[in-house]
Write a protein that holds these residues in place. Structure first.
Motif, PDB file in Angstrom:
ATOM      1  N   ARG A  39      87.606  39.162  51.753  1.00 59.45           N
ATOM      2  CA  ARG A  39      88.348  38.258  52.636  1.00 59.45           C
ATOM      3  C   ARG A  39      89.780  38.054  52.141  1.00 59.45           C
ATOM      4  O   ARG A  39      90.728  38.015  52.930  1.00 59.45           O
ATOM      5  N   ALA A  42      91.669  41.148  52.974  1.00 60.48           N
ATOM      6  CA  ALA A  42      91.937  41.203  54.416  1.00 60.48           C
ATOM      7  C   ALA A  42      93.131  40.313  54.769  1.00 60.48           C
ATOM      8  O   ALA A  42      93.995  40.700  55.567  1.00 60.48           O
ATOM      9  N   ARG A  43      93.196  39.120  54.170  1.00 62.00           N
ATOM     10  CA  ARG A  43      94.335  38.235  54.432  1.00 62.00           C
ATOM     11  C   ARG A  43      95.637  38.877  53.985  1.00 62.00           C
ATOM     12  O   ARG A  43      96.654  38.807  54.679  1.00 62.00           O
ATOM     13  N   MET A  47      94.450  41.863  58.124  1.00 67.14           N
ATOM     14  CA  MET A  47      93.287  42.411  58.808  1.00 67.14           C
ATOM     15  C   MET A  47      92.265  41.302  59.040  1.00 67.14           C
ATOM     16  O   MET A  47      92.271  40.283  58.351  1.00 67.14           O
ATOM     17  N   THR A  48      91.386  41.521  59.991  1.00 64.87           N
ATOM     18  CA  THR A  48      90.254  40.613  60.159  1.00 64.87           C
ATOM     19  C   THR A  48      89.192  40.972  59.134  1.00 64.87           C
ATOM     20  O   THR A  48      89.138  42.099  58.622  1.00 64.87           O
ATOM     21  N   ALA A  49      88.333  39.994  58.818  1.00 61.54           N
ATOM     22  CA  ALA A  49      87.250  40.264  57.877  1.00 61.54           C
ATOM     23  C   ALA A  49      86.357  41.386  58.385  1.00 61.54           C
ATOM     24  O   ALA A  49      85.926  42.254  57.622  1.00 61.54           O
ATOM     25  N   GLY A  50      86.105  41.391  59.694  1.00 59.36           N
ATOM     26  CA  GLY A  50      85.251  42.433  60.260  1.00 59.36           C
ATOM     27  C   GLY A  50      85.852  43.810  60.097  1.00 59.36           C
ATOM     28  O   GLY A  50      85.132  44.792  59.855  1.00 59.36           O
ATOM     29  N   ALA A  51      87.179  43.910  60.204  1.00 59.47           N
ATOM     30  CA  ALA A  51      87.832  45.215  60.080  1.00 59.47           C
ATOM     31  C   ALA A  51      87.706  45.771  58.674  1.00 59.47           C
ATOM     32  O   ALA A  51      87.447  46.965  58.484  1.00 59.47           O
TER      33      ALA A  51
END
Length: 232
Positions: A39, A42-43, A47-51
């Motif tokens: 996470r 991603a930040r 990006m999103t966490a899902g990506a």
């Protein structure tokens, strides 16, 4: 056009994966092993966490990939440096290996800390795999350096050792690759490893620089003494 599109997608995936790994090592350097989370990465990347989970399903998958890459790069450098020295100069090969490890560690301090320093809390490594392969290569390389000095070094090796004193997987590897080498040689290989890495670890963690103005000279002297101790 479809083939070209897939090629672009593949290149993008490789570049994104590389960036994820670079950010993970930077986060560890700045905040310690606990700072490595998908996470947080991603930040950093927007990006999103899902990506990001499409690149690494779990944090442990990412850590395993990092360890594999780091350990393999280190062993590649050490083996290459050793192999540039002829086998007729075993002392030179010890020196080349040790200097290559230090040079690599100074260029990759986060990587050194990942594989030789700070454990990642909660990390569960998978059995086997490329990381274990690189670790086995490192062990075989160090044992090979000692084997080249044996039996001259045997007179300097104190203590009685049995195969039961060591990890069974290590024993199997040594017996397969260096038949006839006694368990005392394995103990010596581990001691060689400790001497090679001791000053490097002090330097990487910042303990040496306040005390010594020339860590490189200290390390070179330690390696020369190590070579003499092996009877080379």
């Amino acid at each position: 056009m479809s083939e070209q599109t897939m090629s672009r997608r593949a290149r993008l995936r490789v570049e994104t994966t590389r960036e994820i790994k670079e950010i993970a090592l930077r986060l560890m350097a700045e905040g310690g092993p606990d700072a490595i989370t998908l996470r947080a990465i991603a930040r950093e990347m927007g990006m999103t966490a899902g990506a990001i989970y499409s690149y690494f399903a779990t944090r442990d998958d990412l850590i395993t990939t990092l360890i594999t890459d780091v350990y393999t790069a280190l062993v590649d450098d050490a083996e290459a440096a050793r192999d540039r020295v002829p086998e007729s100069d075993p002392g030179g090969r010890v020196l080349a290996w040790g200097q290559a490890v230090r040079t690599w560690a100074l260029a990759n301090p986060e990587g050194f800390r990942l594989i030789y320093g700070d454990p990642v809390p909660g990390y569960q490594p998978p059995p086997g795999g490329a990381a274990s392969e690189a670790e086995h290569r490192a062990c075989a390389g160090l044992t090979g350096l000692v084997a080249a000095a044996w039996p001259r070094a045997s007179a300097l090796q104190g203590g009685d050792y049995a195969w039961s004193d060591f990890d069974p997987a290590l024993v199997g590897q040594v017996q397969a690759e260096f038949p006839g080498l006694p368990p005392a040689a394995v103990a010596l290989a581990l001691r060689v490893w400790g001497r090679m890495h001791g000053l490097i670890a002090l330097e990487i963690y910042g303990h040496l620089s306040p005390l010594a103005h020339d860590p490189e000279a200290l390390y070179a002297a330690e390696m020369r003494d190590l070579i003499r101790s092996l009877g080379l």
